[in-house]
Design a protein around this motif. Structure first.
Motif, PDB file in Angstrom:
ATOM      1  N   GLN A 120       0.800  -1.212   0.000  1.00 24.69           N
ATOM      2  CA  GLN A 120       0.000   0.000   0.000  1.00 24.69           C
ATOM      3  C   GLN A 120       0.839   1.271   0.000  1.00 24.69           C
ATOM      4  N   GLY A 121       2.044   1.235   0.544  1.00 27.24           N
ATOM      5  CA  GLY A 121       2.905   2.424   0.536  1.00 27.24           C
ATOM      6  C   GLY A 121       3.258   2.845  -0.873  1.00 27.24           C
ATOM      7  N   ILE A 122       3.753   1.921  -1.659  1.00 23.69           N
ATOM      8  CA  ILE A 122       4.136   2.247  -3.039  1.00 23.69           C
ATOM      9  C   ILE A 122       2.904   2.498  -3.911  1.00 23.69           C
ATOM     10  N   ILE A 123       1.796   1.822  -3.607  1.00 24.46           N
ATOM     11  CA  ILE A 123       0.545   2.058  -4.344  1.00 24.46           C
ATOM     12  C   ILE A 123       0.087   3.496  -4.108  1.00 24.46           C
ATOM     13  N   GLN A 127       0.154   6.536  -6.736  1.00 23.69           N
ATOM     14  CA  GLN A 127      -1.268   6.781  -7.004  1.00 23.69           C
ATOM     15  C   GLN A 127      -1.804   5.737  -7.990  1.00 23.69           C
ATOM     16  N   ALA A 128      -1.467   4.498  -7.714  1.00 20.46           N
ATOM     17  CA  ALA A 128      -1.860   3.389  -8.576  1.00 20.46           C
ATOM     18  C   ALA A 128      -3.241   2.866  -8.196  1.00 20.46           C
ATOM     19  N   THR A 129      -3.894   2.265  -9.174  1.00 22.07           N
ATOM     20  CA  THR A 129      -5.127   1.538  -8.900  1.00 22.07           C
ATOM     21  C   THR A 129      -4.916   0.094  -9.338  1.00 22.07           C
ATOM     22  N   ILE A 130      -5.510  -0.806  -8.581  1.00 20.52           N
ATOM     23  CA  ILE A 130      -5.405  -2.224  -8.898  1.00 20.52           C
ATOM     24  C   ILE A 130      -6.818  -2.757  -9.063  1.00 20.52           C
ATOM     25  N   ILE A 149       3.977 -15.575  -6.689  1.00 21.68           N
ATOM     26  CA  ILE A 149       3.781 -15.223  -8.109  1.00 21.68           C
ATOM     27  C   ILE A 149       2.998 -13.917  -8.229  1.00 21.68           C
ATOM     28  N   PHE A 150       1.881 -13.813  -7.507  1.00 23.18           N
ATOM     29  CA  PHE A 150       1.077 -12.590  -7.569  1.00 23.18           C
ATOM     30  C   PHE A 150       1.853 -11.400  -7.006  1.00 23.18           C
ATOM     31  N   TYR A 151       2.587 -11.621  -5.927  1.00 24.30           N
ATOM     32  CA  TYR A 151       3.384 -10.538  -5.347  1.00 24.30           C
ATOM     33  C   TYR A 151       4.375 -10.014  -6.382  1.00 24.30           C
ATOM     34  N   ASN A 152       5.078 -10.926  -7.052  1.00 24.07           N
ATOM     35  CA  ASN A 152       6.056 -10.519  -8.066  1.00 24.07           C
ATOM     36  C   ASN A 152       5.392  -9.768  -9.214  1.00 24.07           C
ATOM     37  N   LEU A 153       4.254 -10.256  -9.692  1.00 23.29           N
ATOM     38  CA  LEU A 153       3.555  -9.589 -10.787  1.00 23.29           C
ATOM     39  C   LEU A 153       3.159  -8.159 -10.412  1.00 23.29           C
ATOM     40  N   ILE A 154       2.544  -8.009  -9.246  1.00 16.98           N
ATOM     41  CA  ILE A 154       2.039  -6.694  -8.849  1.00 16.98           C
ATOM     42  C   ILE A 154       3.182  -5.755  -8.489  1.00 16.98           C
ATOM     43  N   SER A 155       4.135  -6.228  -7.700  1.00 19.20           N
ATOM     44  CA  SER A 155       5.235  -5.336  -7.292  1.00 19.20           C
ATOM     45  C   SER A 155       6.097  -4.932  -8.485  1.00 19.20           C
ATOM     46  N   ASN A 156       6.335  -5.845  -9.420  1.00 20.96           N
ATOM     47  CA  ASN A 156       7.101  -5.486 -10.614  1.00 20.96           C
ATOM     48  C   ASN A 156       6.324  -4.525 -11.509  1.00 20.96           C
ATOM     49  N   SER A 157       5.004  -4.691 -11.585  1.00 21.66           N
ATOM     50  CA  SER A 157       4.184  -3.754 -12.355  1.00 21.66           C
ATOM     51  C   SER A 157       4.299  -2.351 -11.773  1.00 21.66           C
ATOM     52  N   LEU A 158       4.321  -2.244 -10.466  1.00 24.59           N
ATOM     53  CA  LEU A 158       4.485  -0.946  -9.817  1.00 24.59           C
ATOM     54  C   LEU A 158       5.897  -0.406 -10.017  1.00 24.59           C
ATOM     55  N   PRO A 167      -0.168   4.389 -12.460  1.00 26.19           N
ATOM     56  CA  PRO A 167      -0.383   3.023 -12.969  1.00 26.19           C
ATOM     57  C   PRO A 167      -1.782   2.492 -12.678  1.00 26.19           C
ATOM     58  N   GLU A 168      -2.306   1.770 -13.647  1.00 26.01           N
ATOM     59  CA  GLU A 168      -3.525   1.008 -13.464  1.00 26.01           C
ATOM     60  C   GLU A 168      -3.149  -0.441 -13.742  1.00 26.01           C
TER      61      GLU A 168
END
Length: 184
Positions: A120-123, A127-130, A149-158, A167-168
């Motif tokens: 949530q800090g980096i989100i 100002q990202a939305t997921i 796997i999900f952690y890597n996908l989301i954190s790398n996307s950010l 980011p959306e």
């Protein structure tokens, strides 16, 4: 001579086993470093926010994005996420050591929710939305690995998002050619 050949074969098997264990430990180290960075970064950012709020004082309270109680609640949530990550990583290490990988029915919504709490800090910072588009809401897979796997996908996307754009991130699951796919 046959005894010597048998001992050489045993040594070769032990060598192969040790090389596999070293590779598993390297993978585990990478997972630990990656998965703990988000919650630890969250806690750091929130503590910095709290210090900044304290330094600005009550008279500038309207300039703060959060109230002091909200920051404390977010720190509490982030530390809970950190503890959950540690527990998950302990499960991964047990699985790797035992080589038995149990499959779970994993609730993707719950996993994504936990991960967004961890990040949530980096989100907030970006100002990202997921968003979620889940054609497959429950996936049968070892939960610690699916979380990773999900952690890597989301954190790398950010992490690799364009800094000029908010980011959306769309997390999706679908079945294609009889196989479940995960996308971010």
């Amino acid at each position: 001579e046959s005894n010597l050949n048998r001992k050489n074969a045993e040594l070769e098997a032990a060598k192969t086993s040790l090389i596999n264990k070293i590779n598993q430990l390297e993978q585990l180290t990478h997972i630990i470093a990656h998965n703990l960075r988000g919650p630890a970064g969250n806690i750091k950012m929130l503590c910095e926010t709290l210090i900044e709020m304290n330094n600005r004082g009550i008279e500038n309270a309207e300039r703060n994005a959060f109230t002091q109680n909200e920051v404390l609640e977010l720190i509490n949530e982030s530390s809970g996420s950190l503890m959950n990550s540690l527990a998950t990583l302990m499960e991964i290490s047990k699985i790797k050591l035992n080589k038995e990988i149990p499959y779970d029915d994993c609730d993707v919504v719950a996993i994504v929710s936990d991960i967004t709490t961890q990040l949530q800090g980096i989100i907030y910072e970006k100002q990202a939305t997921i968003k979620e588009m889940l054609g497959v809401p429950v996936i049968s897979y070892p939960k610690p690995y699916l979380e990773s796997i999900f952690y890597n996908l989301i954190s790398n996307s950010l992490k690799y998002s364009n800094p000029a754009v908010h980011p959306e991130i769309i997390v999706s699951t679908l079945v294609k050619d009889g196989k479940t796919q995960i996308r971010s």
